[in-house]
Write an enzyme that holds these catalytic residues in place. Structure first.
Site, PDB file in Angstrom:
ATOM      1  N   HIS A 156       0.829  -1.217   0.000  1.00  0.00           N
ATOM      2  CA  HIS A 156       0.000   0.000   0.000  1.00  0.00           C
ATOM      3  C   HIS A 156       0.861   1.264   0.000  1.00  0.00           C
ATOM      4  O   HIS A 156       0.418   2.320   0.455  1.00  0.00           O
ATOM      5  CB  HIS A 156      -0.946   0.056   1.207  1.00  0.00           C
ATOM      6  CG  HIS A 156      -1.720  -1.207   1.428  1.00  0.00           C
ATOM      7  ND1 HIS A 156      -2.990  -1.407   0.931  1.00  0.00           N
ATOM      8  CD2 HIS A 156      -1.380  -2.353   2.081  1.00  0.00           C
ATOM      9  CE1 HIS A 156      -3.407  -2.609   1.280  1.00  0.00           C
ATOM     10  NE2 HIS A 156      -2.456  -3.205   1.966  1.00  0.00           N
ATOM     11  N   SER A 277      15.976  20.982 -16.710  1.00  0.00           N
ATOM     12  CA  SER A 277      14.809  21.794 -17.012  1.00  0.00           C
ATOM     13  C   SER A 277      15.268  23.051 -17.721  1.00  0.00           C
ATOM     14  O   SER A 277      16.363  23.556 -17.466  1.00  0.00           O
ATOM     15  CB  SER A 277      14.104  22.148 -15.698  1.00  0.00           C
ATOM     16  OG  SER A 277      13.376  23.351 -15.837  1.00  0.00           O
ATOM     17  N   LYS A 283      17.086  21.319 -11.489  1.00  0.00           N
ATOM     18  CA  LYS A 283      16.367  20.072 -11.778  1.00  0.00           C
ATOM     19  C   LYS A 283      17.204  19.003 -12.459  1.00  0.00           C
ATOM     20  O   LYS A 283      18.040  19.271 -13.309  1.00  0.00           O
ATOM     21  CB  LYS A 283      15.144  20.363 -12.679  1.00  0.00           C
ATOM     22  CG  LYS A 283      14.028  21.137 -12.036  1.00  0.00           C
ATOM     23  CD  LYS A 283      13.244  20.354 -10.996  1.00  0.00           C
ATOM     24  CE  LYS A 283      12.449  19.219 -11.548  1.00  0.00           C
ATOM     25  NZ  LYS A 283      11.175  19.589 -12.112  1.00  0.00           N
ATOM     26  N   GLU A 290      10.332   8.024 -17.219  1.00  0.00           N
ATOM     27  CA  GLU A 290       8.970   8.524 -17.436  1.00  0.00           C
ATOM     28  C   GLU A 290       8.471   8.175 -18.839  1.00  0.00           C
ATOM     29  O   GLU A 290       7.318   7.791 -19.041  1.00  0.00           O
ATOM     30  CB  GLU A 290       8.929  10.043 -17.244  1.00  0.00           C
ATOM     31  CG  GLU A 290       9.161  10.476 -15.808  1.00  0.00           C
ATOM     32  CD  GLU A 290       9.334  11.983 -15.715  1.00  0.00           C
ATOM     33  OE1 GLU A 290       8.343  12.673 -15.464  1.00  0.00           O
ATOM     34  OE2 GLU A 290      10.456  12.469 -15.913  1.00  0.00           O
TER      35      GLU A 290
END
Ligand code: ARG
Length: 457
Positions: A156, A277, A283, A290
């Site tokens: 969970h 970025s 970043k 992804e």
């Protein structure tokens, strides 16, 4: 430009209609498979005396010349010739004259295209299996370096029990093992020759289907000519195995994205697989992971699109089936790219053992140890669970962890708790003692790794 099938037509379609019907934009990917299929076919025609030796060898020479040109990127294709089969046939005729028109004796584009697809997929699946093994090898290596790296195990997405980080990585090894087996199993049904089925009914020429199959390296021939030209199960199976593989990669991608976040900091992805970025200088984004997670969607889409294309088709060939190709090519490219990226990502990721260890210590994931300890002293597990639950609540209220409680406090909860409890509560011991087969105990993980190594070359 006139069509190779133009005889019964009184006018030609407009260019934009041809454009709509053509598949050459994408089926040119089958150029070498189509040439290979034609070479086997013409050798068989010569051997059977359907064409003279002389004719067959002239055609074969023409096909060799086309192959040579194709490998140099010198063949041009046109929409007017619709697809790869007619484009190549036209090129052959241009190359060696009207005799090139004999190539299509005893054959149809329907068995031809099916043959191309079988040849293509057989080769691609074999290389995909190799890439899965490389990915598995990267996982085993990383797992072996991290057998004794403690990590929080989750259910969970809540910390559940401490585990070996290597054990976590090995879970993905076994998923990939099943993926590999699915592709291997599917190969049996890819490795079948439809050549010689003709348009749907076979042919009156005395062809030898077994010979052409053998020349193409297929182990079997389709037993029914109608099935041969209308079967696309082998592509569906490929797409479905691909979907499951992508789902596995997507789950690992998701974990690696989480793990590399500031909140977790369990791993650091290599710069080579991250991007920056354009606005925020600090970043470092896990873009490749992804993208793999995102591309999973298109592979599922390719499976569903082909299932839907096929569901209402009467036998045998229907032009709808031309829609089988783009999704298949796209899936092959997506799998190859994703597997290569993932292998590199896993090989180069840095495991932050300190952070993982910290997460395991400042935590209640050793609560089960205490409950098991009480149960081993004869307290029914349900009661033990209740006792430990109350102790956890006490700790939360007093901002400490179970191992911080003094023995007197623990004894208040149950007088069978002794000094040895502190060792039992140590996460290292908790992992080590999980010796059940396939459990996270270090010895069990090492055993898995040994078995795993024998499963990859
Ligand atoms: N381009 C077609 C396809 O990909 C080849 C088969 C065409 N056959 C036909 N009878 N029109 O499916």
């Amino acid at each position: 430009m006139s069509k190779l099938w133009g005889g019964r037509f009184q006018k030609s379609a407009e260019e934009w209609v041809d454009e709509f019907g053509a598949s050459i934009h994408f089926d040119k990917e089958l150029v070498f498979e189509d040439l290979k299929g034609s070479m086997a076919h013409v050798k068989m025609l010569g051997k059977q005396g359907i064409l003279s030796e002389e004719e067959a060898s002239q055609i074969l020479g023409g096909l060799e010349a086309l192959k040579e040109k194709a490998s140099k990127g010198e063949l041009t294709f046109s929409v007017a010739q619709e697809d790869i089969h007619l484009n190549l046939e036209k090129h052959l005729i241009d190359e060696i004259g009207p005799i090139g028109g004999k190539l299509h004796t005893g054959r149809s584009r329907n068995d031809q295209v099916a043959t191309d697809m079988h040849l293509y997929l057989k080769e691609q699946v074999e290389s995909i299996i190799g890439l899965i093994e490389q990915f598995q090898t990267a996982l085993v290596e990383k797992a072996e370096q991290n057998v004794e790296t403690l990590a929080p195990g989750y259910t969970h997405l809540q910390r559940a029990q401490p585990i070996s980080f290597g054990h976590h990585l090995m879970a993905y090894f076994w998923m990939l093992q099943r993926d590999k087996e699915r592709f291997q199993e599917g190969l049996k049904r890819i490795d079948v020759s439809p050549l010689g089925a003709g348009a749907l009914a076979g042919t009156t020429f005395p062809i030898d289907r077994e010979l052409s199959a053998e020349l193409l390296g297929f182990s079997k021939v389709y037993a029914n000519s109608m099935d041969a030209v209308s079967d696309r199960d082998f592509i569906l199976e490929f797409l479905s195995s691909a979907s499951i593989l992508m789902m596995h990669m997507s789950r690992l991608a998701e974990e690696m994205i989480l793990w590399s976040s500031q909140e977790f900091q369990f791993i650091e992805m290599d710069d080579a697989f991250s991007t920056g970025s354009s606005i925020m200088p600090q970043k470092k984004n896990p873009d490749m992971a992804e993208l793999i997670r995102g591309k999973t969607g298109r592979v599922y889409g390719n499976l569903f699109s082909l299932l839907t294309v096929l569901k209402g088709l009467p036998l045998a060939y229907n032009k709808d089936m031309q829609e089988d190709k783009e999704g298949m090519f796209d899936t092959v490219h997506t799998l190859i790219g994703s597997l290569k990226i993932f292998t590199g990502m896993v090989q180069t990721m840095k495991v932050n053992e300190g952070r993982l260890e910290e997460a395991v210590h400042n935590d209640f994931s050793n609560a089960t140890e205490l409950a098991d300890y009480l149960a081993s002293k004869g307290i029914p597990f349900r009661e033990a669970h209740e006792i430990v639950g109350k102790l956890v609540l006490h700790c939360i209220q007093h901002q400490c962890y179970l191992a911080d409680l003094p023995l007197e406090k623990l004894k208040e909860a149950s007088d069978c708790i002794e000094e040895d409890i502190y060792q039992v509560l140590s996460p290292y011991e908790a992992v080590k003692r999980r010796k059940s087969l396939g459990g996270t105990g270090f010895d069990q993980v090492q055993l898995q790794i040994e078995t795993a190594k024998s499963l990859v070359k």
